[in-house]
Write an enzyme that holds these catalytic residues in place. Structure first.
Site, mmCIF file in Angstrom:
data_model
loop_
_atom_site.group_PDB
_atom_site.id
_atom_site.type_symbol
_atom_site.label_atom_id
_atom_site.label_comp_id
_atom_site.label_asym_id
_atom_site.label_seq_id
_atom_site.Cartn_x
_atom_site.Cartn_y
_atom_site.Cartn_z
ATOM 1 N N ASN A 1 0.829 -1.208 0.000
ATOM 2 C CA ASN A 1 0.000 0.000 0.000
ATOM 3 C C ASN A 1 0.863 1.258 0.000
ATOM 4 O O ASN A 1 0.518 2.252 -0.648
ATOM 5 C CB ASN A 1 -0.931 0.000 1.216
ATOM 6 C CG ASN A 1 -2.196 -0.783 0.959
ATOM 7 O OD1 ASN A 1 -3.057 -0.350 0.218
ATOM 8 N ND2 ASN A 1 -2.288 -1.960 1.539
ATOM 9 N N ILE B 1 -1.168 -1.080 17.707
ATOM 10 C CA ILE B 1 -2.248 -0.248 18.249
ATOM 11 C C ILE B 1 -1.610 1.038 18.770
ATOM 12 O O ILE B 1 -0.593 0.983 19.449
ATOM 13 C CB ILE B 1 -2.962 -0.968 19.406
ATOM 14 C CG1 ILE B 1 -3.492 -2.326 18.951
ATOM 15 C CG2 ILE B 1 -4.046 -0.076 19.991
ATOM 16 C CD1 ILE B 1 -4.893 -2.379 18.481
ATOM 17 N N ASN C 1 -6.038 5.492 7.720
ATOM 18 C CA ASN C 1 -5.698 4.073 7.775
ATOM 19 C C ASN C 1 -6.499 3.337 6.716
ATOM 20 O O ASN C 1 -7.596 3.772 6.348
ATOM 21 C CB ASN C 1 -6.026 3.487 9.154
ATOM 22 C CG ASN C 1 -5.672 2.009 9.259
ATOM 23 O OD1 ASN C 1 -4.587 1.592 8.870
ATOM 24 N ND2 ASN C 1 -6.608 1.215 9.763
ATOM 25 N N HIS D 1 -8.165 -0.425 5.969
ATOM 26 C CA HIS D 1 -8.538 -1.652 6.676
ATOM 27 C C HIS D 1 -9.202 -2.586 5.671
ATOM 28 O O HIS D 1 -10.096 -2.144 4.921
ATOM 29 C CB HIS D 1 -9.507 -1.320 7.817
ATOM 30 C CG HIS D 1 -9.962 -2.514 8.579
ATOM 31 N ND1 HIS D 1 -9.157 -3.164 9.490
ATOM 32 C CD2 HIS D 1 -11.137 -3.187 8.574
ATOM 33 C CE1 HIS D 1 -9.835 -4.203 10.008
ATOM 34 N NE2 HIS D 1 -11.025 -4.228 9.463
ATOM 35 N N GLU E 1 -7.211 -2.132 -2.646
ATOM 36 C CA GLU E 1 -6.603 -1.219 -1.662
ATOM 37 C C GLU E 1 -5.641 -0.266 -2.366
ATOM 38 O O GLU E 1 -5.597 0.933 -2.076
ATOM 39 C CB GLU E 1 -5.831 -2.019 -0.604
ATOM 40 C CG GLU E 1 -6.697 -2.864 0.282
ATOM 41 C CD GLU E 1 -5.878 -3.622 1.326
ATOM 42 O OE1 GLU E 1 -4.877 -3.075 1.829
ATOM 43 O OE2 GLU E 1 -6.253 -4.750 1.628
HETATM 44 C C1 GRF Z 1 -2.702 -6.309 3.894
HETATM 45 O O1 GRF Z 1 -3.363 -7.446 4.394
HETATM 46 C C2 GRF Z 1 -3.678 -5.201 3.761
HETATM 47 O O2 GRF Z 1 -4.985 -5.701 3.576
HETATM 48 C C3 GRF Z 1 -3.611 -4.479 5.084
HETATM 49 O O3 GRF Z 1 -2.297 -4.693 5.584
HETATM 50 C C4 GRF Z 1 -1.733 -5.867 4.964
HETATM 51 C C5 GRF Z 1 -0.363 -5.610 4.401
HETATM 52 O O4 GRF Z 1 -0.440 -4.517 3.546
HETATM 53 N N1 GRF Z 1 -3.855 -3.089 4.871
HETATM 54 P P1 GRF Z 1 0.906 -3.930 2.853
HETATM 55 O O5 GRF Z 1 1.214 -4.821 1.678
HETATM 56 O O6 GRF Z 1 2.023 -3.995 3.894
HETATM 57 O O7 GRF Z 1 0.524 -2.541 2.443
#
Ligand code: GRF
Length: 195
Positions: free
Chosen positions: A13, A91, A106, A108, A173
């Protein structure tokens, strides 16, 4: 606008967000930080020429405030206008969150308010839902509960497993988060919906 991105793992992400902040986009990534010095995303960020940092949370054991104090030092230096949590798996205390009120997002992997917390894909399958997806929201003290800024939807297929469902959600995402960030940076709070 200056954007800092917090990660814990591979940072897919983070990569999508960083890649989106080019050209006439009003924001630029100024820092990628992780609670895990080994997070794969740190190398990806460095390859993209983005400053990186890490604060290993493990030496702090349960002392969240002490961990966050170190994190705040790094963030103060980078002086971001916006903080994006992207696969960040710690958290945060209400105090930390308050210090970034109105500036922290964030992503989710569920259609909030359904399935706050972990194992969201398995829970959606278990519930027999017809669709699933991901949500970008403003971070508030309540876990996975802040104002929703955008959602992306995918169908759940009969033979889906948590893994196949996650694999369908993750690319969404990577579309949703950049789209929401671009609106957020220009002050637009209209809900972003992708399907
Ligand atoms: C993924 O499962 C995504 O759904 C959640 O965090 C996990 C890792 O995401 N947001 P990333 O590849 O490290 O961005």
């Amino acid at each position: 606008k200056r954007v800092a991105i917090l990660i814990s793992g591979g940072g897919s992400n983070m990569v999508a967000l960083a890649r989106s902040m080019t050209g006439d986009h009003p924001a630029r990534p100024v820092l990628v930080a992780s609670n895990d010095p080994q997070a794969g995303g740190l190398a990806k960020a460095a390859d993209m020429g983005i400053a990186t940092a890490s604060v290993d949370h493990r030496p702090f054991k349960g002392d969240r405030a002490a961990f966050e104090a170190e994190l705040q030092k790094i963030l103060t230096e980078a002086r971001p206008d916006i903080l994006c949590l992207a696969g960040f798996m710690r958290i945060l205390t209400p105090e930390f969150i308050d210090s970034w009120a109105g500036k922290m997002l964030n992503i989710h992997p569920s259609l909030l308010p359904k399935y706050k917390g972990l194992h969201t894909h398995a829970r959606a399958l278990e519930a027999g839902d017809a669709e699933h997806g991901c949500t970008v929201h403003e971070v508030t003290a309540e876990l996975d509960d802040g104002p929703i800024l955008g959602q992306a939807r995918v169908p759940i297929l009969a033979d889906d497993t948590p893994e196949t469902l996650a694999a369908r959600v993750l690319p969404m995402e990577h579309k949703l988060y950049p789209a929401v960030l671009r609106q957020y940076v220009i002050g637009n709070r209209a809900l972003v919906e992708i399907s």
